[in-house]
Design an enzyme around this catalytic site. Sequence first.
Site, short mmCIF file in Angstrom:
data_model
loop_
_atom_site.label_atom_id
_atom_site.label_comp_id
_atom_site.label_asym_id
_atom_site.label_seq_id
_atom_site.Cartn_x
_atom_site.Cartn_y
_atom_site.Cartn_z
N ASN A 108 11.88 -2.15 -14.29
CA ASN A 108 12.11 -3.08 -13.20
C ASN A 108 10.82 -3.51 -12.51
OD1 ASN A 108 14.90 -2.91 -13.60
ND2 ASN A 108 15.06 -1.14 -12.21
N LYS B 29 3.13 -5.20 20.33
CA LYS B 29 2.27 -4.38 19.47
C LYS B 29 2.90 -3.90 18.17
CE LYS B 29 -0.24 -3.24 23.51
NZ LYS B 29 0.71 -4.16 24.20
N THR C 13 10.48 -28.08 -12.67
CA THR C 13 10.94 -28.61 -11.39
C THR C 13 12.44 -28.30 -11.38
OG1 THR C 13 11.49 -30.80 -12.25
CG2 THR C 13 9.25 -30.51 -11.42
N HIS C 14 12.97 -27.97 -10.22
CA HIS C 14 14.37 -27.56 -10.10
C HIS C 14 14.68 -26.36 -11.00
CE1 HIS C 14 14.86 -31.59 -8.29
NE2 HIS C 14 14.10 -31.98 -9.29
N GLN D 133 4.09 -5.60 26.33
CA GLN D 133 3.90 -4.35 25.61
C GLN D 133 4.62 -4.37 24.26
OE1 GLN D 133 3.57 -0.63 27.84
NE2 GLN D 133 5.53 -0.04 26.96
N SER E 8 4.19 3.48 25.95
CA SER E 8 3.86 2.82 24.68
C SER E 8 2.89 3.66 23.86
CB SER E 8 3.25 1.44 24.96
OG SER E 8 2.18 1.54 25.86
N LYS F 134 15.87 0.54 -18.64
CA LYS F 134 15.39 -0.42 -17.64
C LYS F 134 13.91 -0.25 -17.30
CE LYS F 134 17.22 -3.14 -15.57
NZ LYS F 134 18.14 -3.09 -14.42
N GLU G 295 9.33 -7.37 -6.53
CA GLU G 295 10.49 -7.57 -5.65
C GLU G 295 10.17 -7.17 -4.22
OE1 GLU G 295 14.00 -5.71 -7.47
OE2 GLU G 295 13.09 -6.25 -9.37
N SER H 86 15.23 2.94 -14.02
CA SER H 86 16.54 3.09 -13.39
C SER H 86 17.00 4.53 -13.56
CB SER H 86 17.54 2.15 -14.06
OG SER H 86 18.86 2.62 -13.87
N ASN I 49 -4.25 -5.20 32.74
CA ASN I 49 -3.81 -6.47 32.16
C ASN I 49 -4.93 -7.16 31.37
OD1 ASN I 49 -1.51 -5.80 33.46
ND2 ASN I 49 -1.64 -7.36 35.06
N TYR J 264 1.00 -11.70 33.69
CA TYR J 264 1.37 -10.57 32.86
C TYR J 264 2.76 -10.06 33.21
CZ TYR J 264 1.62 -5.98 30.75
OH TYR J 264 2.04 -4.91 30.02
N1 ARG Z 1 0.89 -0.82 27.94
C1 ARG Z 1 0.74 -2.07 28.57
C2 ARG Z 1 0.89 -3.18 27.53
O1 ARG Z 1 0.88 -2.88 26.39
C3 ARG Z 1 -0.62 -2.17 29.19
C4 ARG Z 1 -0.73 -3.07 30.36
C5 ARG Z 1 0.08 -2.57 31.47
N2 ARG Z 1 -0.14 -3.30 32.66
C6 ARG Z 1 0.61 -3.15 33.74
N3 ARG Z 1 0.34 -3.86 34.74
N4 ARG Z 1 1.60 -2.30 33.74
O2 ARG Z 1 1.04 -4.34 27.82
#
Ligand code: ARG
Length: 462
Positions: free
Chosen positions: A287, A327, A157-158, A324, A25, A285, A292, A279, A112, A319
């Site tokens: 825009n 993120k 409204t509407h 992971q 990761s 144009k 948007e 455009s 964890n 866990y």
């Molecule tokens: N990269 C892991 C995560 O984002 C970190 C925790 C990993 N823990 C494990 N027991 N492998 O969750």
Amino acid sequence: MTTGKLWGGRFSRPTHDLVDAFNASIAFDRRLYREDIAGSIAHARMLAATGIISEADRDAIVGGLEAIRADIEGGRFEFRTDREDIHLNIEAALADLLGEPARRLHTARSRNDQVATDVRLFVRGAIDDSLDRLRALRQVLIDLARREASTVIPGYTHLQRAQPILLAHHLLAYEEMLTRDAERFTQARARANVSPLGAGALAGVTYSIDRDLVARELGFEGITANSLDAVSDRDFVVDYHAAAALTAVHLSRLAEELVLWTSAEFAFARLDDAFATGSSIMPQKKNADVAELARGKSARVIGNLVQSLTLLKGQPLAYNKDMQEDKEALFDSVDTLLLTLEVVAAMLPTLTFDAARGREAAVANFALATDVADFLAKRGVPFREAHEAVGALVARCEREGRTLADLTIEEYRAAHPAFDEGVLAIDLDSALAARNVPGGTGPEAVARAREAAAQRLEGERG
Ligand code: ARG
């Protein structure tokens, strides 16, 4: 160590390259380096304070972590996929730097509770940034409401013209929404702001650690109460996403109005060149791409909320590596929301409103018909009867290509005997002034609401 991994003791063969690539990761969680280092420094200090490691080891570890942070910020740090994630990258780099003391840092800790800490710290920071941007945008809306205090537009409204309103009233409606969004972020912040460190892998740790000390050092308000919950809870991420998604939806609705208002069909406002695009084929144009996109960006923020819920739904305690996957969606929503808040706040003051066009549109299409019906009702006519009589007048005007303002008092009287000359005085300004009620669009009510909003915002800045 045959595997080269910090966790490699029980393994006799290195991981497959594909597994390294799939498992890693670091490409995205490197963004958590500050939180990770802060958590490790707090942990090391606590380990020394409780006599679990020596003060010399603590000093070496803290110094090493600070050096690594400086290296990362100076672009001198090599993030390695074979070192999996931000936690192991930093720990392994610390070991490269210090040798043995570094290998004591992970005492009484698991990745964890470490990652849960990092993400909580990150979410807390993201919420603080969101609150700053929300306050800035609310200020922009209040300032614009003050600048455009007398600008009138049709209220809908509407999406059918309904009754005249002050533009300021419309803008302040968004200020209310964003104030509630800020409340939601503040509530989410309080729930996120507890320390999971000390939960260990899942069951707590076997050392006499001081969890409160770590919590205080990291600015947490307290500690999590259950170790299983501490390492598996990501509701604070969902909380963030939920608050972000609703904020994005509010911005999207505002953006949609800007698209409409700046179209030739509405023509209530004009876009500044700095906030419009052209455009490549149609030379004429101009825009509203910014609006948007502010509307379109809400799709990903909503998607990320759904992603965060879906990620959790099938996971047994505690866990699991699924976590992971929390993120990238989180980072994406944080970046998207902050940028959208910033660009909308920058764009709004550059709009030019066409006050004459607004007034004209505000009374067209029989937008004062409710006031005419109210006129009768205030003279004792049951409202339903008044509604019926005015409805008939509207139908007649429509047939004859006239407006209510063109009707003579005789024509009014023919429609209902309770009409008197007073009805001829109903106009845009009287309709607005009649709504100086709390929460209404009358100019005095709106000015009061605007100043109350300004004070509320001032109070939050404290
Ligand atoms: N990269 C892991 C995560 O984002 C970190 C925790 C990993 N823990 C494990 N027991 N492998 O969750």
